[in-house]
Design a protein around this motif. Sequence first.
Motif, PDB file in Angstrom:
ATOM      1  N   VAL A  25      -9.023   9.367   6.445  1.00 48.37           N
ATOM      2  CA  VAL A  25      -8.098  10.302   5.566  1.00 48.37           C
ATOM      3  C   VAL A  25      -8.660  11.538   5.333  1.00 48.37           C
ATOM      4  O   VAL A  25      -8.005  12.395   4.587  1.00 48.37           O
ATOM      5  CB  VAL A  25      -8.174   9.544   3.992  1.00 48.37           C
ATOM      6  CG1 VAL A  25      -7.416   8.068   4.197  1.00 48.37           C
ATOM      7  CG2 VAL A  25      -9.481   9.405   3.430  1.00 48.37           C
ATOM      8  N   ARG A  47      -4.780   9.061  -0.580  1.00 48.62           N
ATOM      9  CA  ARG A  47      -5.301   8.678  -1.771  1.00 48.62           C
ATOM     10  C   ARG A  47      -5.774   7.013  -1.879  1.00 48.62           C
ATOM     11  O   ARG A  47      -6.450   6.468  -2.131  1.00 48.62           O
ATOM     12  CB  ARG A  47      -4.770   9.144  -2.953  1.00 48.62           C
ATOM     13  CG  ARG A  47      -5.532   9.877  -3.809  1.00 48.62           C
ATOM     14  CD  ARG A  47      -4.948  10.251  -5.193  1.00 48.62           C
ATOM     15  NE  ARG A  47      -3.338  10.718  -4.956  1.00 48.62           N
ATOM     16  CZ  ARG A  47      -2.418  10.831  -5.802  1.00 48.62           C
ATOM     17  NH1 ARG A  47      -2.615  10.356  -6.978  1.00 48.62           N
ATOM     18  NH2 ARG A  47      -1.318  11.409  -5.414  1.00 48.62           N
ATOM     19  N   TYR A  48      -4.595   6.229  -1.372  1.00 49.28           N
ATOM     20  CA  TYR A  48      -4.535   4.849  -1.165  1.00 49.28           C
ATOM     21  C   TYR A  48      -5.536   4.460  -0.362  1.00 49.28           C
ATOM     22  O   TYR A  48      -6.249   3.527  -0.519  1.00 49.28           O
ATOM     23  CB  TYR A  48      -3.153   4.383  -0.910  1.00 49.28           C
ATOM     24  CG  TYR A  48      -2.285   4.356  -1.985  1.00 49.28           C
ATOM     25  CD1 TYR A  48      -2.370   3.607  -3.364  1.00 49.28           C
ATOM     26  CD2 TYR A  48      -1.044   4.973  -2.050  1.00 49.28           C
ATOM     27  CE1 TYR A  48      -1.805   3.788  -4.289  1.00 49.28           C
ATOM     28  CE2 TYR A  48       0.090   4.943  -2.960  1.00 49.28           C
ATOM     29  CZ  TYR A  48      -0.476   4.203  -3.951  1.00 49.28           C
ATOM     30  OH  TYR A  48       0.443   4.136  -5.302  1.00 49.28           O
ATOM     31  N   ILE A  49      -5.551   4.997   0.838  1.00 48.45           N
ATOM     32  CA  ILE A  49      -6.736   4.820   2.113  1.00 48.45           C
ATOM     33  C   ILE A  49      -7.782   4.881   1.353  1.00 48.45           C
ATOM     34  O   ILE A  49      -8.926   4.088   1.644  1.00 48.45           O
ATOM     35  CB  ILE A  49      -6.168   5.480   3.262  1.00 48.45           C
ATOM     36  CG1 ILE A  49      -4.891   4.931   3.832  1.00 48.45           C
ATOM     37  CG2 ILE A  49      -7.305   5.168   4.412  1.00 48.45           C
ATOM     38  CD1 ILE A  49      -4.425   5.917   5.009  1.00 48.45           C
ATOM     39  N   ASP A  50      -8.352   5.833   0.764  1.00 50.70           N
ATOM     40  CA  ASP A  50      -9.575   6.117   0.303  1.00 50.70           C
ATOM     41  C   ASP A  50      -9.835   5.176  -0.917  1.00 50.70           C
ATOM     42  O   ASP A  50     -10.920   4.840  -0.785  1.00 50.70           O
ATOM     43  CB  ASP A  50      -9.539   7.692  -0.314  1.00 50.70           C
ATOM     44  CG  ASP A  50     -11.045   7.982  -0.969  1.00 50.70           C
ATOM     45  OD1 ASP A  50     -11.920   7.942   0.119  1.00 50.70           O
ATOM     46  OD2 ASP A  50     -11.070   8.540  -2.016  1.00 50.70           O
ATOM     47  N   PHE A  51      -8.799   4.838  -1.420  1.00 48.41           N
ATOM     48  CA  PHE A  51      -9.051   3.688  -2.730  1.00 48.41           C
ATOM     49  C   PHE A  51      -9.348   2.305  -2.011  1.00 48.41           C
ATOM     50  O   PHE A  51     -10.384   1.638  -2.252  1.00 48.41           O
ATOM     51  CB  PHE A  51      -7.955   3.632  -3.382  1.00 48.41           C
ATOM     52  CG  PHE A  51      -8.202   2.439  -4.601  1.00 48.41           C
ATOM     53  CD1 PHE A  51      -8.923   2.633  -5.464  1.00 48.41           C
ATOM     54  CD2 PHE A  51      -7.258   1.377  -4.382  1.00 48.41           C
ATOM     55  CE1 PHE A  51      -8.963   1.888  -6.641  1.00 48.41           C
ATOM     56  CE2 PHE A  51      -7.428   0.377  -5.569  1.00 48.41           C
ATOM     57  CZ  PHE A  51      -8.270   0.718  -6.610  1.00 48.41           C
ATOM     58  N   ILE A  52      -8.758   2.172  -0.827  1.00 46.75           N
ATOM     59  CA  ILE A  52      -8.949   0.849  -0.192  1.00 46.75           C
ATOM     60  C   ILE A  52     -10.267   0.863   0.466  1.00 46.75           C
ATOM     61  O   ILE A  52     -11.203   0.042   0.540  1.00 46.75           O
ATOM     62  CB  ILE A  52      -7.807   0.704   0.913  1.00 46.75           C
ATOM     63  CG1 ILE A  52      -6.528   0.470   0.338  1.00 46.75           C
ATOM     64  CG2 ILE A  52      -8.242  -0.377   1.872  1.00 46.75           C
ATOM     65  CD1 ILE A  52      -5.343   0.155   1.313  1.00 46.75           C
ATOM     66  N   GLU A  65      -0.634  13.030   1.104  1.00 45.87           N
ATOM     67  CA  GLU A  65      -1.620  12.935   0.220  1.00 45.87           C
ATOM     68  C   GLU A  65      -1.716  11.646  -0.682  1.00 45.87           C
ATOM     69  O   GLU A  65      -2.714  11.348  -0.938  1.00 45.87           O
ATOM     70  CB  GLU A  65      -1.444  14.102  -0.753  1.00 45.87           C
ATOM     71  CG  GLU A  65      -1.605  15.542  -0.442  1.00 45.87           C
ATOM     72  CD  GLU A  65      -1.171  16.531  -1.258  1.00 45.87           C
ATOM     73  OE1 GLU A  65      -1.086  16.359  -2.307  1.00 45.87           O
ATOM     74  OE2 GLU A  65      -1.309  17.832  -0.799  1.00 45.87           O
ATOM     75  N   ILE A  66      -0.523  11.176  -0.958  1.00 47.44           N
ATOM     76  CA  ILE A  66      -0.468   9.700  -1.651  1.00 47.44           C
ATOM     77  C   ILE A  66      -1.154   8.898  -0.736  1.00 47.44           C
ATOM     78  O   ILE A  66      -1.963   7.927  -1.265  1.00 47.44           O
ATOM     79  CB  ILE A  66       0.880   9.611  -2.024  1.00 47.44           C
ATOM     80  CG1 ILE A  66       1.442  10.619  -2.916  1.00 47.44           C
ATOM     81  CG2 ILE A  66       0.939   8.002  -2.471  1.00 47.44           C
ATOM     82  CD1 ILE A  66       2.916  10.293  -3.533  1.00 47.44           C
ATOM     83  N   LEU A  67      -0.525   8.718   0.585  1.00 47.44           N
ATOM     84  CA  LEU A  67      -1.127   7.857   1.589  1.00 47.44           C
ATOM     85  C   LEU A  67      -2.701   8.055   1.819  1.00 47.44           C
ATOM     86  O   LEU A  67      -3.267   6.902   1.781  1.00 47.44           O
ATOM     87  CB  LEU A  67      -0.425   7.979   2.838  1.00 47.44           C
ATOM     88  CG  LEU A  67      -0.901   6.836   3.932  1.00 47.44           C
ATOM     89  CD1 LEU A  67      -0.537   5.812   3.393  1.00 47.44           C
ATOM     90  CD2 LEU A  67      -0.140   7.340   5.168  1.00 47.44           C
ATOM     91  N   LYS A  97     -12.971   2.290  -0.635  1.00 47.35           N
ATOM     92  CA  LYS A  97     -13.872   2.156  -1.669  1.00 47.35           C
ATOM     93  C   LYS A  97     -13.846   0.587  -1.861  1.00 47.35           C
ATOM     94  O   LYS A  97     -15.116   0.202  -2.294  1.00 47.35           O
ATOM     95  CB  LYS A  97     -13.661   2.848  -2.843  1.00 47.35           C
ATOM     96  CG  LYS A  97     -13.497   4.319  -2.944  1.00 47.35           C
ATOM     97  CD  LYS A  97     -15.167   4.773  -2.761  1.00 47.35           C
ATOM     98  CE  LYS A  97     -15.022   6.374  -2.662  1.00 47.35           C
ATOM     99  NZ  LYS A  97     -15.994   7.009  -1.992  1.00 47.35           N
TER     100      LYS A  97
END
Length: 129
Positions: free
Chosen positions: A75, A7-12, A3-5, A14
């Motif tokens: 993701v 979130r980071y990939i989704d942020f990247i 889940e953390i990974l 964006k």
Amino acid sequence: MVEILARYIDFIAKIVEVIGVLIMFFGLLYAFYRGVRSTGRFTHDTYVEIRQTVGKSILLGLEVLIAADIMATVVTEPTLRSVLVLGFIVLIRTFLSLSLQVELEGRFPWQHSKSVPEKTSKTEHADEL
């Protein structure tokens, strides 16, 4: 951990989307700057140069946006709907890229570049007569 990974990939993804939009925006500004600076006035050649530069920045921005869409889809939980949405987005952006490239270069990417016929001088033309 996953889940953390995600979130980071989704942020990247964006961030990459924002970069794609910024590429198009700054490409537009650069095109006008370059076009006006090269001639100092607005002529047909200036228009063509601005149009070429804007088209190239849009092409690059679309490629970056496609990459962001792929990252965002990776993701998410793969469902038929998300894959179809990604496929349609990529299809539309690819069509836009292809049509822009045809507009800019005057040919399809798989075609050979057009050879420019050599211009003969007036004296050579007069000798032929």
